[in-house]
Design a protein around this motif. Sequence first.
Motif, PDB file in Angstrom:
ATOM      1  N   ARG A  99      -3.860  -5.434   7.543  1.00 36.86           N
ATOM      2  CA  ARG A  99      -4.782  -5.436   6.397  1.00 36.86           C
ATOM      3  C   ARG A  99      -4.528  -4.175   5.578  1.00 36.86           C
ATOM      4  O   ARG A  99      -4.411  -3.081   6.125  1.00 36.86           O
ATOM      5  CB  ARG A  99      -6.224  -5.448   6.898  1.00 36.86           C
ATOM      6  CG  ARG A  99      -7.290  -5.351   5.827  1.00 36.86           C
ATOM      7  CD  ARG A  99      -8.694  -5.289   6.423  1.00 36.86           C
ATOM      8  NE  ARG A  99      -8.923  -6.301   7.427  1.00 36.86           N
ATOM      9  CZ  ARG A  99      -9.444  -7.513   7.208  1.00 36.86           C
ATOM     10  NH1 ARG A  99      -9.812  -7.845   5.995  1.00 36.86           N
ATOM     11  NH2 ARG A  99      -9.615  -8.372   8.190  1.00 36.86           N
ATOM     12  N   THR A 100      -4.460  -4.351   4.257  1.00 35.83           N
ATOM     13  CA  THR A 100      -4.356  -3.199   3.361  1.00 35.83           C
ATOM     14  C   THR A 100      -4.875  -3.597   1.984  1.00 35.83           C
ATOM     15  O   THR A 100      -5.109  -4.784   1.725  1.00 35.83           O
ATOM     16  CB  THR A 100      -2.903  -2.658   3.260  1.00 35.83           C
ATOM     17  OG1 THR A 100      -2.916  -1.356   2.677  1.00 35.83           O
ATOM     18  CG2 THR A 100      -2.009  -3.583   2.453  1.00 35.83           C
ATOM     19  N   THR A 101      -5.065  -2.611   1.131  1.00 37.85           N
ATOM     20  CA  THR A 101      -5.550  -2.856  -0.225  1.00 37.85           C
ATOM     21  C   THR A 101      -4.550  -2.282  -1.217  1.00 37.85           C
ATOM     22  O   THR A 101      -4.068  -1.157  -1.063  1.00 37.85           O
ATOM     23  CB  THR A 101      -6.934  -2.210  -0.435  1.00 37.85           C
ATOM     24  OG1 THR A 101      -7.833  -2.748   0.535  1.00 37.85           O
ATOM     25  CG2 THR A 101      -7.471  -2.488  -1.833  1.00 37.85           C
ATOM     26  N   TYR A 102      -4.240  -3.079  -2.233  1.00 34.56           N
ATOM     27  CA  TYR A 102      -3.363  -2.666  -3.337  1.00 34.56           C
ATOM     28  C   TYR A 102      -4.219  -2.504  -4.589  1.00 34.56           C
ATOM     29  O   TYR A 102      -5.269  -3.132  -4.703  1.00 34.56           O
ATOM     30  CB  TYR A 102      -2.283  -3.718  -3.588  1.00 34.56           C
ATOM     31  CG  TYR A 102      -1.260  -3.830  -2.477  1.00 34.56           C
ATOM     32  CD1 TYR A 102      -0.169  -2.959  -2.416  1.00 34.56           C
ATOM     33  CD2 TYR A 102      -1.367  -4.817  -1.509  1.00 34.56           C
ATOM     34  CE1 TYR A 102       0.776  -3.066  -1.411  1.00 34.56           C
ATOM     35  CE2 TYR A 102      -0.420  -4.934  -0.497  1.00 34.56           C
ATOM     36  CZ  TYR A 102       0.647  -4.059  -0.460  1.00 34.56           C
ATOM     37  OH  TYR A 102       1.583  -4.170   0.537  1.00 34.56           O
ATOM     38  N   PRO A 103      -3.771  -1.725  -5.568  1.00 37.21           N
ATOM     39  CA  PRO A 103      -4.563  -1.498  -6.787  1.00 37.21           C
ATOM     40  C   PRO A 103      -4.780  -2.757  -7.638  1.00 37.21           C
ATOM     41  O   PRO A 103      -5.764  -2.850  -8.347  1.00 37.21           O
ATOM     42  CB  PRO A 103      -3.764  -0.472  -7.581  1.00 37.21           C
ATOM     43  CG  PRO A 103      -2.749   0.081  -6.656  1.00 37.21           C
ATOM     44  CD  PRO A 103      -2.578  -0.878  -5.539  1.00 37.21           C
ATOM     45  N   ASN A 104      -3.846  -3.721  -7.568  1.00 38.26           N
ATOM     46  CA  ASN A 104      -3.988  -4.983  -8.303  1.00 38.26           C
ATOM     47  C   ASN A 104      -2.987  -5.993  -7.733  1.00 38.26           C
ATOM     48  O   ASN A 104      -2.181  -5.656  -6.868  1.00 38.26           O
ATOM     49  CB  ASN A 104      -3.820  -4.796  -9.818  1.00 38.26           C
ATOM     50  CG  ASN A 104      -2.499  -4.164 -10.203  1.00 38.26           C
ATOM     51  OD1 ASN A 104      -1.440  -4.566  -9.733  1.00 38.26           O
ATOM     52  ND2 ASN A 104      -2.560  -3.156 -11.074  1.00 38.26           N
ATOM     53  N   ARG A 105      -3.036  -7.227  -8.230  1.00 37.29           N
ATOM     54  CA  ARG A 105      -2.147  -8.282  -7.709  1.00 37.29           C
ATOM     55  C   ARG A 105      -0.673  -7.987  -7.950  1.00 37.29           C
ATOM     56  O   ARG A 105       0.166  -8.251  -7.103  1.00 37.29           O
ATOM     57  CB  ARG A 105      -2.525  -9.640  -8.295  1.00 37.29           C
ATOM     58  CG  ARG A 105      -3.786 -10.174  -7.669  1.00 37.29           C
ATOM     59  CD  ARG A 105      -3.969 -11.654  -7.968  1.00 37.29           C
ATOM     60  NE  ARG A 105      -5.131 -12.134  -7.265  1.00 37.29           N
ATOM     61  CZ  ARG A 105      -5.115 -12.602  -6.009  1.00 37.29           C
ATOM     62  NH1 ARG A 105      -3.996 -12.678  -5.351  1.00 37.29           N
ATOM     63  NH2 ARG A 105      -6.230 -12.998  -5.439  1.00 37.29           N
ATOM     64  N   CYS A 106      -0.358  -7.438  -9.109  1.00 36.03           N
ATOM     65  CA  CYS A 106       1.036  -7.096  -9.400  1.00 36.03           C
ATOM     66  C   CYS A 106       1.541  -6.042  -8.407  1.00 36.03           C
ATOM     67  O   CYS A 106       2.650  -6.147  -7.887  1.00 36.03           O
ATOM     68  CB  CYS A 106       1.166  -6.590 -10.833  1.00 36.03           C
ATOM     69  SG  CYS A 106       2.851  -6.142 -11.306  1.00 36.03           S
ATOM     70  N   ALA A 107       0.711  -5.048  -8.129  1.00 30.09           N
ATOM     71  CA  ALA A 107       1.084  -4.005  -7.165  1.00 30.09           C
ATOM     72  C   ALA A 107       1.237  -4.584  -5.765  1.00 30.09           C
ATOM     73  O   ALA A 107       2.092  -4.132  -4.995  1.00 30.09           O
ATOM     74  CB  ALA A 107       0.054  -2.884  -7.180  1.00 30.09           C
ATOM     75  N   ALA A 108       0.449  -5.588  -5.421  1.00 27.47           N
ATOM     76  CA  ALA A 108       0.585  -6.239  -4.118  1.00 27.47           C
ATOM     77  C   ALA A 108       1.929  -6.942  -4.014  1.00 27.47           C
ATOM     78  O   ALA A 108       2.609  -6.872  -2.986  1.00 27.47           O
ATOM     79  CB  ALA A 108      -0.555  -7.233  -3.894  1.00 27.47           C
ATOM     80  N   ASP A 109       2.324  -7.612  -5.073  1.00 26.39           N
ATOM     81  CA  ASP A 109       3.621  -8.283  -5.109  1.00 26.39           C
ATOM     82  C   ASP A 109       4.746  -7.257  -5.017  1.00 26.39           C
ATOM     83  O   ASP A 109       5.633  -7.356  -4.163  1.00 26.39           O
ATOM     84  CB  ASP A 109       3.731  -9.107  -6.396  1.00 26.39           C
ATOM     85  CG  ASP A 109       5.028  -9.874  -6.529  1.00 26.39           C
ATOM     86  OD1 ASP A 109       5.754 -10.070  -5.527  1.00 26.39           O
ATOM     87  OD2 ASP A 109       5.340 -10.299  -7.654  1.00 26.39           O
ATOM     88  N   ALA A 110       4.708  -6.241  -5.870  1.00 29.33           N
ATOM     89  CA  ALA A 110       5.765  -5.224  -5.898  1.00 29.33           C
ATOM     90  C   ALA A 110       5.787  -4.400  -4.611  1.00 29.33           C
ATOM     91  O   ALA A 110       6.853  -4.092  -4.079  1.00 29.33           O
ATOM     92  CB  ALA A 110       5.581  -4.304  -7.097  1.00 29.33           C
ATOM     93  N   GLY A 111       4.628  -4.069  -4.097  1.00 31.17           N
ATOM     94  CA  GLY A 111       4.533  -3.209  -2.914  1.00 31.17           C
ATOM     95  C   GLY A 111       4.906  -3.899  -1.614  1.00 31.17           C
ATOM     96  O   GLY A 111       5.042  -3.250  -0.584  1.00 31.17           O
TER      97      GLY A 111
END
Length: 119
Positions: free
Chosen positions: A100-112
């Motif tokens: 489980r983790t949190t990204y700043p936004n959906r695009c960052a989740a994809d890129a990260g």
Amino acid sequence: MEPIVAGALTLASLGSPAATAPTSLQLNAHDTTGRVAAVSLACDPARGTHPKSDSACAVLDSVNGDFARLPLHDQACTLVYAPVEVTATGVYRGQRVDFRTTYPNRCAADAGSSGVFGF
């Protein structure tokens, strides 16, 4: 007279446990607007409801299923802060996964995650 060729039995010919153990994952993303997305991912062969199951399995294989080590891919994202919490549960190559983790936004989740959480 034909030559006799002796065969050698190696671990590679038997298949390693990591290569034959199952991968079956449930990936979820939940953002602050209440949008929830969920996909399934299985590997060998790549399948499931993940839109890019082939590449997601390849990325996971590159880090031996360690979600904390997912590589970044170069992608321009806005700086809009709209947190998205992602989870991965199930089994990777026979090993239990609970990430489980949190990204700043959906695009960052994809890129990260090099696309693993790009759905």
